[in-house]
Design an enzyme around this catalytic site. Structure first.
Site, mmCIF file in Angstrom:
data_model
loop_
_atom_site.group_PDB
_atom_site.id
_atom_site.type_symbol
_atom_site.label_atom_id
_atom_site.label_comp_id
_atom_site.label_asym_id
_atom_site.label_seq_id
_atom_site.Cartn_x
_atom_site.Cartn_y
_atom_site.Cartn_z
ATOM 1 N N GLY A 1 -6.055 -7.177 15.848
ATOM 2 C CA GLY A 1 -6.329 -8.331 16.693
ATOM 3 C C GLY A 1 -6.882 -7.835 18.032
ATOM 4 O O GLY A 1 -6.489 -6.773 18.513
ATOM 5 N N GLU B 1 -7.616 -12.706 16.052
ATOM 6 C CA GLU B 1 -7.480 -11.860 14.865
ATOM 7 C C GLU B 1 -8.862 -11.426 14.383
ATOM 8 O O GLU B 1 -9.831 -12.182 14.489
ATOM 9 C CB GLU B 1 -6.733 -12.620 13.764
ATOM 10 C CG GLU B 1 -5.248 -12.772 14.043
ATOM 11 C CD GLU B 1 -4.578 -11.436 14.317
ATOM 12 O OE1 GLU B 1 -4.588 -10.563 13.429
ATOM 13 O OE2 GLU B 1 -4.051 -11.251 15.429
ATOM 14 N N ALA C 1 32.136 39.255 2.041
ATOM 15 C CA ALA C 1 30.996 38.808 1.237
ATOM 16 C C ALA C 1 31.461 38.231 -0.090
ATOM 17 O O ALA C 1 32.390 38.745 -0.716
ATOM 18 C CB ALA C 1 30.060 39.979 0.980
ATOM 19 N N LYS D 1 30.724 23.557 4.546
ATOM 20 C CA LYS D 1 30.777 22.089 4.475
ATOM 21 C C LYS D 1 32.163 21.604 4.870
ATOM 22 O O LYS D 1 33.154 22.157 4.393
ATOM 23 C CB LYS D 1 30.470 21.636 3.045
ATOM 24 C CG LYS D 1 30.459 20.117 2.904
ATOM 25 C CD LYS D 1 31.013 19.618 1.580
ATOM 26 C CE LYS D 1 32.509 19.713 1.518
ATOM 27 N NZ LYS D 1 33.114 19.042 0.356
ATOM 28 N N TYR E 1 37.133 22.214 -5.506
ATOM 29 C CA TYR E 1 36.931 21.068 -6.404
ATOM 30 C C TYR E 1 37.505 21.380 -7.778
ATOM 31 O O TYR E 1 37.143 22.379 -8.399
ATOM 32 C CB TYR E 1 35.424 20.807 -6.476
ATOM 33 C CG TYR E 1 35.026 19.565 -7.246
ATOM 34 C CD1 TYR E 1 35.651 18.348 -7.010
ATOM 35 C CD2 TYR E 1 34.003 19.625 -8.187
ATOM 36 C CE1 TYR E 1 35.257 17.215 -7.696
ATOM 37 C CE2 TYR E 1 33.602 18.486 -8.882
ATOM 38 C CZ TYR E 1 34.238 17.281 -8.639
ATOM 39 O OH TYR E 1 33.847 16.163 -9.318
ATOM 40 N N ARG F 1 0.795 -1.231 0.000
ATOM 41 C CA ARG F 1 0.000 0.000 0.000
ATOM 42 C C ARG F 1 0.832 1.288 0.000
ATOM 43 O O ARG F 1 0.295 2.383 -0.134
ATOM 44 C CB ARG F 1 -0.979 -0.012 1.188
ATOM 45 C CG ARG F 1 -2.107 -1.013 0.962
ATOM 46 C CD ARG F 1 -3.219 -0.788 1.939
ATOM 47 N NE ARG F 1 -2.892 -1.289 3.268
ATOM 48 C CZ ARG F 1 -3.421 -0.802 4.391
ATOM 49 N NH1 ARG F 1 -4.265 0.202 4.362
ATOM 50 N NH2 ARG F 1 -3.090 -1.323 5.545
HETATM 51 C C1 UD1 Z 1 -0.740 -7.983 13.197
HETATM 52 C C2 UD1 Z 1 -1.318 -8.830 14.342
HETATM 53 C C3 UD1 Z 1 -2.551 -8.145 14.902
HETATM 54 C C4 UD1 Z 1 -2.195 -6.740 15.363
HETATM 55 C C5 UD1 Z 1 -1.549 -5.952 14.204
HETATM 56 C C6 UD1 Z 1 -1.024 -4.642 14.724
HETATM 57 C C7 UD1 Z 1 -0.784 -11.149 13.797
HETATM 58 C C8 UD1 Z 1 -1.289 -12.424 13.262
HETATM 59 N N1 UD1 Z 1 -1.631 -10.133 13.829
HETATM 60 O O1 UD1 Z 1 -1.716 -8.008 12.166
HETATM 61 O O2 UD1 Z 1 -3.065 -8.871 16.013
HETATM 62 O O3 UD1 Z 1 -3.367 -6.073 15.826
HETATM 63 O O4 UD1 Z 1 -0.444 -6.678 13.659
HETATM 64 O O5 UD1 Z 1 -0.562 -3.857 13.675
HETATM 65 O O6 UD1 Z 1 0.355 -11.069 14.197
HETATM 66 N N2 UD1 Z 1 5.628 -9.644 8.752
HETATM 67 C C9 UD1 Z 1 6.748 -10.349 8.351
HETATM 68 N N3 UD1 Z 1 6.590 -11.601 7.835
HETATM 69 C C10 UD1 Z 1 5.367 -12.181 7.709
HETATM 70 C C11 UD1 Z 1 4.234 -11.435 8.108
HETATM 71 C C12 UD1 Z 1 4.401 -10.181 8.625
HETATM 72 O O7 UD1 Z 1 7.877 -9.871 8.486
HETATM 73 O O8 UD1 Z 1 5.314 -13.314 7.233
HETATM 74 C C13 UD1 Z 1 5.812 -8.295 9.301
HETATM 75 C C14 UD1 Z 1 5.166 -7.236 8.412
HETATM 76 O O9 UD1 Z 1 6.097 -6.738 7.482
HETATM 77 C C15 UD1 Z 1 4.745 -6.199 9.429
HETATM 78 C C16 UD1 Z 1 4.445 -7.013 10.675
HETATM 79 O O10 UD1 Z 1 5.125 -8.221 10.525
HETATM 80 O O11 UD1 Z 1 5.768 -5.292 9.722
HETATM 81 C C17 UD1 Z 1 2.975 -7.234 10.893
HETATM 82 O O12 UD1 Z 1 2.421 -7.963 9.826
HETATM 83 P P1 UD1 Z 1 1.015 -7.617 9.195
HETATM 84 O O13 UD1 Z 1 0.755 -8.567 8.103
HETATM 85 O O14 UD1 Z 1 0.915 -6.186 8.916
HETATM 86 O O15 UD1 Z 1 0.063 -8.005 10.423
HETATM 87 P P2 UD1 Z 1 -1.419 -7.532 10.634
HETATM 88 O O16 UD1 Z 1 -2.321 -8.336 9.779
HETATM 89 O O17 UD1 Z 1 -1.509 -6.080 10.570
#
Ligand code: UD1
Ligand code: CA
Length: 451
Positions: free
Chosen positions: A140, A154, A362, A333, A369, A15
């Site tokens: 969640g 969730e 001034a 700089k 350079y 997004r």
């Molecule tokens: C998650 C929580 C939710 C909470 C919300 C808060 C879970 C299942 N849900 O939901 O309860 O209210 O965050 O913002 O944890 N990420 C990874 N690898 C993955 C999945 C996610 O690195 O496989 C990282 C994403 O880049 C992000 C973060 O984890 O920075 C959260 O993941 P996202 O998919 O946004 O979770 P939500 O569905 O928002």
């Protein structure tokens, strides 16, 4: 108790509509990821592991630029938050103490909040960070039973009654390291998203007869960034916090809303910052210095009693000693201006050292350079650099020396000497009038011809 951190940063951030991984978008001059790392660093962690996926190479670089000891592990497929944390298991093998999980896109969780979670761990096995949401949306939900957390549900998996709960999950969770990975091994993906949820941990702990609870914080702390609009909101939030902090610690801001700080700006007590000043990363302004309107500073140090601007630009490596003055349309700089130096108008000083009490006229420019290499200019103490002097570096001007205005200085100037390097003035009596008469006559002739 020792604590290690796992920061989740594998997501793409669709997004954001960006080629840049989401966690590398900046707030106050630093990537979101660095803000999260900074909060973690305040607890002096044993280990810090970043889980990268999309744009892993760039994410790794940003993480290690900030903290060379940070470990980065890969999550090649994003199968859920639980699966993401599991990728850090090997890196944390055998480490004593707790693990706290943070999100790389949630930059403002405060060290005090993390400390409160660490403290709550003394009474509960699993501690989750929650917040009362104004609009609980798709977060969640935390299902509480008095002081105990029963489970996290969730949004997609919640029933009507659970969706009515306003206490939401921030995503931050703390548990003993060994227990955390033990519980994660039990997490399945039989849910509405088909993902391995980190949020299953509290219920799994309770099923073993262990305990879970929630610590709460202000919703603003858990602000997550998913869109450019939220990035702008995060910036605004951070700026207002920095302004409030500056005012509280004794900095005068005449128009706080127009001053922009970087994540690491340091300003001393009784310093004064006028309207429309921008601080890039790496700026320290000492007590009692004055930063005048419309100035732009980055990577520089301004000492006590110095005055900068209005309309000045200090770039990386600018070092202004006590009571030095850098005025309008002056750029500095990688240069040291010693005590009492004045460069008040229309000047460029780069790759230079200027001795105490020297006056830079001034329009002076250090020509540093040559198109390929950079060269240094050294100017002594109490020297006087005449207006519009070009100092062709490498060059040295001695103590108490002078350069005549308009000079192009290509050779070193000795202590106390006057260097003059410009065409001698000649005069042709009456010539100005003669020339004007000639030109006017020419114009008249053209106009008559046109009729
Ligand atoms: C998650 C929580 C939710 C909470 C919300 C808060 C879970 C299942 N849900 O939901 O309860 O209210 O965050 O913002 O944890 N990420 C990874 N690898 C993955 C999945 C996610 O690195 O496989 C990282 C994403 O880049 C992000 C973060 O984890 O920075 C959260 O993941 P996202 O998919 O946004 O979770 P939500 O569905 O928002
Ligand atoms: Ca999210």
């Amino acid at each position: 108790m020792t604590v290690s951190f796992v920061i989740l940063a594998a997501g793409q951030g669709t997004r954001m509509q960006s080629d840049l991984p989401k966690v590398l978008h900046k707030v106050a001059g630093a990537p979101l990821l660095v803000h999260a790392m900074q909060s973690a660093a305040a607890l002096d962690p044993e280990r810090l592991v970043v889980v990268a996926g999309h744009g892993a190479e760039e994410v790794t670089k940003a993480a290690q630029d900030y903290d060379p000891d940070a470990q980065v592990v890969l999550q090649t497929e994003q199968l859920g938050t639980g699966h993401a944390v599991q990728q850090a298991q090997e890196a944390l093998e055998g480490v004593a103490g707790d693990v706290i999980v943070l999100y790389g896109d949630t930059p403002f969780v405060q060290p005090e909040t993390l400390q409160a979670m660490a403290d709550a761990r003394k009474t509960h096995d699993v501690v989750v960070l929650g917040f009362e949401a104004r609009d609980p949306g798709r977060y969640g939900r935390l299902v509480m039973d008095g002081g105990d957390l029963t489970e996290i549900v969730e949004y997609k998996d919640a029933d009507e009654a659970q969706r009515a709960i306003t206490l939401c999950n921030s995503g931050v969770v703390a548990a003993d390291r060994a227990l955390m990975f033990d519980l994660l091994a039990e997490v399945g993906n039989d849910n509405a998203s088909g993902e391995f949820y980190l949020t299953d941990i509290p219920a799994l702990a309770r099923a073993r007869g262990l305990t879970a609870t929630a610590v709460t914080c202000d919703e603003a702390e858990t602000l997550g960034v998913n869109t450019r609009a939220q990035l702008a909101e995060a910036e605004a939030f951070f700026q207002s916090r920095m302004r409030a902090e500056a005012l509280e610690t004794g900095v005068t801001l005449t128009a706080p809303d127009t001053v922009h700080f970087a994540y690491d700006t340091i300003i001393g007590r009784d310093a004064e910052v006028e309207p429309n000043v921008v601080f890039g990363p790496g700026v320290t302004v000492e007590s009692g210095a004055r930063i005048r309107a419309f100035s732009h500073l980055e990577g520089c140090h301004v000492s006590r009693g110095a005055v900068v601007g209005p309309y000045a630009r200090l770039r990386p490596g600018a070092e202004l000693a006590e009571h030095s003055h850098v005025g309008n349309f002056v750029e500095v700089k990688n240069a040291i201006l010693h005590e009492g130096v004045k460069a008040n108008h229309l000047t460029y000083i780069g790759d230079a050292e200027v001795g105490e009490k020297t006056n830079i006229g001034a329009g002076t420019i250090t020509c540093n350079y040559d198109g390929v290499f950079k060269h240094r200019t050294t100017i002594g103490k109490r020297a006087f650099i005449g207006s519009n002097t070009m100092l062709v570096a490498p060059v040295t001007v001695g103590d108490e020396a002078m350069t005549a205005s308009g000079s192009v200085i290509t050779k070193d100037v000795g202590d106390g000497a006057l260097a003059l390097s410009r065409a001698a003035q000649t005069e042709k009596p009456g010539m100005a009038r003669k020339l004007m008469d000639m030109l006017r006559a020419k114009k008249k002739k053209q106009q008559d011809g046109a009729v």
